[in-house]
Design an enzyme around this catalytic site. Sequence first.
Site, PDB file in Angstrom:
ATOM      1  N   CYS A  69       0.800  -1.224   0.000  1.00  0.00           N
ATOM      2  CA  CYS A  69       0.000   0.000   0.000  1.00  0.00           C
ATOM      3  C   CYS A  69       0.833   1.274   0.000  1.00  0.00           C
ATOM      4  O   CYS A  69       0.530   2.219  -0.734  1.00  0.00           O
ATOM      5  CB  CYS A  69      -0.991  -0.010   1.150  1.00  0.00           C
ATOM      6  SG  CYS A  69      -0.268   0.055   2.810  1.00  0.00           S
TER       7      CYS A  69
ATOM      8  N   HIS B 294      -2.905   1.494   6.766  1.00  0.00           N
ATOM      9  CA  HIS B 294      -3.129   1.494   5.325  1.00  0.00           C
ATOM     10  C   HIS B 294      -2.821   2.896   4.810  1.00  0.00           C
ATOM     11  O   HIS B 294      -3.173   3.893   5.445  1.00  0.00           O
ATOM     12  CB  HIS B 294      -4.558   1.102   4.976  1.00  0.00           C
ATOM     13  CG  HIS B 294      -4.838   1.104   3.505  1.00  0.00           C
ATOM     14  ND1 HIS B 294      -4.078   0.377   2.609  1.00  0.00           N
ATOM     15  CD2 HIS B 294      -5.774   1.755   2.758  1.00  0.00           C
ATOM     16  CE1 HIS B 294      -4.530   0.575   1.389  1.00  0.00           C
ATOM     17  NE2 HIS B 294      -5.555   1.422   1.456  1.00  0.00           N
TER      18      HIS B 294
ATOM     19  N   ASP C 153      -7.035   6.112  -3.786  1.00  0.00           N
ATOM     20  CA  ASP C 153      -6.329   4.944  -3.245  1.00  0.00           C
ATOM     21  C   ASP C 153      -5.994   3.963  -4.371  1.00  0.00           C
ATOM     22  O   ASP C 153      -6.877   3.296  -4.901  1.00  0.00           O
ATOM     23  CB  ASP C 153      -7.202   4.258  -2.197  1.00  0.00           C
ATOM     24  CG  ASP C 153      -6.471   3.137  -1.468  1.00  0.00           C
ATOM     25  OD1 ASP C 153      -5.324   2.826  -1.846  1.00  0.00           O
ATOM     26  OD2 ASP C 153      -7.048   2.578  -0.518  1.00  0.00           O
TER      27      ASP C 153
END
Length: 707
Positions: free
Chosen positions: A289, A350, A373
């Site tokens: 991530c 995250h 994202d």
Amino acid sequence: MDCMQHTRHNIAGTDNDHCRLKYVNLEVHENHVSHETLGLSGRHLVVRRGKPFKLTLLFRSRAWNPHSEDLVLEVWLGGLSERIPVHFFGEMSDSLRWTAQIYPGDMHRQSVTVHLCSPALSSVALYDLLVHIETAWDKRSYAVGSFVLLCNPWLKDDAVYMPLDVQIQEYVKSDLGLVYMGTHLNICKRPWSFGQYEPGVLEACLKLLQVSPQHLRDKQKDYVRRADPVYLSRVVCAMVNSNDDLGLLEGRWEGSYRGGVRPTEWSGSADILHRWLSSSCCPVRYGQCWVFASVLCTVMRVLGIPSRVVTVFNAAHDTNGNLKIEEIYSTRGEKCEKVSLSRDSIWNFHVWVECWMRRPDLGPGFDGWQVVDPTPQEKSAGIFCCGPCPVVAIQRGCLGVPYDTSFVYASVDADVVRLIMRDGLVVGRTVDTQWVGQLIYTKSIGSDRPENLTQAYKRKGHATAAVNAQHRMCKTQSLSLSSPGGVAPNLEVSLQIERVPSAGENICVCVTVTNRASHRRVLVEHLNAQLKQYCSSPQECFWKTHRELHIQPGEVLTLHHAIPPSEYESVLAGEDIVNVAVVIKDVRTKERVLATEEFNIISPQITIELQGGDSVQMRKEYTVQVSFTNTFAKALSGAVLTVEGSGLLEGKHQTRTLLLQPGHSIEKKVSIMAASPGTKLLMASLSHSSSPSAVTRSFHRVSVLTA
């Protein structure tokens, strides 16, 4: 730039009567300084939309005569073009069209300076430029080169306008950032070199747009839509991962990383972009991530869209949209893999990106920071991307707002349902409304301190854990527990990590049990510690204990436990996290109460010292001293100290020792030299065969100044 005659139409007259173009000076340095694009490219003129840039036209035989000859510029974008007649300043002004003007004093004997300006909402792309000299009887056309047009956050009419220059310096021009990782109890920061000034990075970003499915499917439509940062952010977001296109990065979260680079080894975006471009758009292996997000931040900053990397601690991945995440524990406190069909999970941290833009599709109430994202989790409108989702929509709970607001809302505000299960039956249940989204961090403007964004995302009353989590200790207790018989609970249990330990220290756990009942109880305590990665369920249990307890009515028991280093050093790697859970069982009623906590251990540090301070001159040699001291109680066999730094060092430089005794050090001296300005990162790592997965990493920022 020498001009190539592109076309010629001669109706009447002679060559001697015609003004001919000899040379066009794109005034690259002056334009780059004026447009805040200096260093972005050594190959192209790079300018920002809505702001004039200069071109100086030099003629061959005689000066251009504005009374008998028309001077026309033409910009081409794919199959789209626009003719731009050159006018003298004050004759016309239309902010919705391209304009070309000659300012007073810009006419000379054999040259003229033209100021070319695009509309504020022009498409981000590489344009071709032509010059036409036209009379009533003749037309000559010249291909004079190309230029890159970017968004302009300095311009009020641009959809990415930012009001404060300090914000633009941080979110567009800065080439170094910080990524926050770890757990809310022990937040680690990792520097990341965005690298937008590294050679070839801008060209790789433009290539990313050119090979997107949207462009390959309909070039003309894609070019037109590139004026909109909402559209651009969705295209780039999908292209950073390679799940359904020719994207940059292939993700991997477990198993072997052979055939690629372990995600923890990346320290900057430039190397990833270079590898992708040089491999004819084959995905680079591997990302997780923070790698996906940091590379996305680089691309957006290059395109001129203000962006920042944001970390959510305890981020929920809600696949079924019910805003609830289930976690399963055994009656002995072991966290288990899911037994249901749900793929829901919670990541200790995250990382995603916030991009700054107006949202004309939604109205001014949703302007500002938008979550984008690129980590491929779920599909959005059929592709692996997420956002742009207005942060204000998340805070207000406007779950129907595009794009993907309900998914992002769950990431920061879902409830955690923890089930104690035995033989497939639920024998205990807690609901924790505070665990998800405990902290949301980004780097502060002009500082390495974190900025707490929790209140920007969370409804009032949902961010109360933010202050408590600053302390290196946390208390969790059972919430909303119902016994199997439906009786209200009268047994309370909390678990506290007394302080986050450094590697080589005891892990100290305190369990507090309170008996609210009016009778004496006999209890059994089951306490265990498990190894886990930030994005997955725990794996092996490396320590456990159990005992019988007797507790009087109204009594509070405080139980202290210590996990020595010998129990975890062989299994715990630098990026790993520990899940500690306790289940207290009432022997008579079979009532069970669960409390849990997760944390990461503070890794030992590698010292990096740069000769003469942290600023260096280009093309000058400097010495760096790197050292690591063994703070563990045991010797480390096969220790390897590695030093590397993109833009400073070629390859990896290593030193080894067969056995590194406690208190002893391993050192490496290297020479660095920078070929380009900007901020670079030196990275040092220490690995050893005593625990192959336990790698220690440290980073050091180096500012490279022009000579």
